[in-house]
Scaffold this active site. Sequence first.
Site, PDB file in Angstrom:
ATOM      1  N   ARG A  92       0.922  -1.267  -0.046  1.00 26.61           N
ATOM      2  CA  ARG A  92       0.111  -0.079   0.048  1.00 26.61           C
ATOM      3  C   ARG A  92       0.755   1.304  -0.025  1.00 26.61           C
ATOM      4  NH1 ARG A  92      -3.735  -1.877   3.722  1.00 26.61           N
ATOM      5  NH2 ARG A  92      -2.492  -3.637   3.393  1.00 26.61           N
ATOM      6  N   THR A  93       1.846   1.404   0.606  1.00 26.23           N
ATOM      7  CA  THR A  93       2.628   2.650   0.840  1.00 26.23           C
ATOM      8  C   THR A  93       3.263   2.997  -0.673  1.00 26.23           C
ATOM      9  OG1 THR A  93       3.177   2.168   3.292  1.00 26.23           O
ATOM     10  CG2 THR A  93       4.427   3.985   2.186  1.00 26.23           C
ATOM     11  N   LYS A 124      24.777  -7.208  -6.292  1.00 23.40           N
ATOM     12  CA  LYS A 124      26.055  -7.252  -6.739  1.00 23.40           C
ATOM     13  C   LYS A 124      27.299  -6.751  -5.818  1.00 23.40           C
ATOM     14  CE  LYS A 124      24.498  -7.258 -11.611  1.00 23.40           C
ATOM     15  NZ  LYS A 124      24.405  -6.266 -12.703  1.00 23.40           N
ATOM     16  N   ARG A 147      12.066   3.913   1.988  1.00 23.81           N
ATOM     17  CA  ARG A 147      11.656   2.758   3.026  1.00 23.81           C
ATOM     18  C   ARG A 147      12.939   1.749   3.172  1.00 23.81           C
ATOM     19  NH1 ARG A 147       6.412  -0.790   3.967  1.00 23.81           N
ATOM     20  NH2 ARG A 147       5.874   1.249   4.608  1.00 23.81           N
ATOM     21  N   HIS A 204       7.149   6.570  10.547  1.00 22.69           N
ATOM     22  CA  HIS A 204       6.398   6.265   9.499  1.00 22.69           C
ATOM     23  C   HIS A 204       5.547   7.700   9.402  1.00 22.69           C
ATOM     24  CE1 HIS A 204       4.480   4.956   5.887  1.00 22.69           C
ATOM     25  NE2 HIS A 204       4.019   3.566   6.375  1.00 22.69           N
TER      26      HIS A 204
END
Lengths: 305, 191
Positions: A54-55, A82, A104, A132
Amino acid sequence: MRHLLAVDDLGSDGIEEVLRLTASFVEVSARAIPKVPTLRGRTVVSLFYEESTRTRLSFEAAAKRLSADTMNFNVGASSVHKGESLRDTVLTIEAMGVDALIVRHASAGVPAQVARWVQASVVNAGDGWHEHPTQALLDCYTLQEQLGRLDGRRVAIVGDVKHSRVARSDIAAFTSLGADVVVVAPPTLLPPSLAGWPVEVSHDLDGVLPKVDAVVLLRMQQERQTEALVPSLREYTASYGLTRRRAALLGERAVVMHPGPMNRGVEIAAEVADLPRSVVTRQVANGVAVRMAVLFLVLAAGAGS
Amino acid sequence: MAERERRITPPYGGAFVARSRVMDAADVRRAITRIAHEVVERNAGLDDAVVIGLQTGGVPLARSLVAELTRIEGAEVPLGTLDVAFYRDDIGLRPVMPEAVTDIPAELSGRTVVLVDDVLFTGRTIRAALDAVCDYGRPRAVQLAVMVDRGHRELPIRPDFVGKNLPTRRDEAVDVHLDGVDLGDLVRARR
């Protein structure tokens, strides 16, 4: 405002400004063509080191409704595997010409660190157990929409407060707007110290529910729990889940919120999540408008000042 | 453009200091009455007309205009308000913030939209308003009513209904209210 890293960056005036602006974007979102040309030519990149539905989608919808170009960084398919460092990844993306980074990460403080490296604006979309902020802002908007105002209202935050960045941001935002917050959780799911937190603590959900205007349920974050903090999920539900019986203890106009994703049957009973007083889908709808407001504030409103 | 908006935006900001009164309350009232008659005459009635005031200076004028139109024709004309902040062409060049939530109460497609603002200056606010209106539908026609046309257009935009043509210097400011219109200057607050 250049970055949004934590709720405290905004202060109560800043939060109220976001909420006022959100009302304008709710109107935009309700139109037949829910799009304005405000951020034409700007590029917004989602840099998600942690899974999210959702975010990430909410920020992407917000950027698109503002006519920004969006790019998605998928860690799974990236050069991170990598061996590229976070700093090199961020600088590489910025060199492509980016105006805002939505970050995030599972570690607290990563968005703040990224903000020190780049010229672009950084918006924290969740960092570890820390913050948040856009979730807290959309919760404030939803509460204001449902209850009229936050000042003097009483809000219970129930569940895994210890691991919850939503709880930290919600507490900061709600109390800054004048609401009283009571956290309800077993001692093992509270932080080691609550010193300095402007909240009451209770272990008795049945006693708290009749006196609150809203309940914010937190997800049991099993991926963050490294030890057995509750004897079993069933036992947790018996003491702290919002069952049908407990939902009936709530005042007539009290609302139930959940930041999602919901574990139906754990912190919230399946049928309670579908009651009219559950405003979970309002939260999601408002989330897009709140994130439009935040992107507008960091990319457009303050420019030139 | 709403004068209040300019007041809070640093590059053009400052407090308005009146130098001379250009219209008094009765002049403004008479201008609105005349514009109302012109709107009715131009459109041969008010069928399908929608009046939209631009935030913030155009809104009280739009409200008065609708009251006049109702008095003259006895018909209800829908009144909307529009904030053009999200459509401005100077986003990123200076701080831009909406003043109020846009409220368009009627379907605009196929109707005649009468935009109302206080001062017509560069024309850029109206350019933004035209883009905004077209996002709500495809009006049959869009007309523009302003209380003061002060010149200095930067875009090929002209008003259909004007309260007063007022020659100004570019660095002057015009302040429009229902109780009068003043010509003056924006005085920058000292830091």
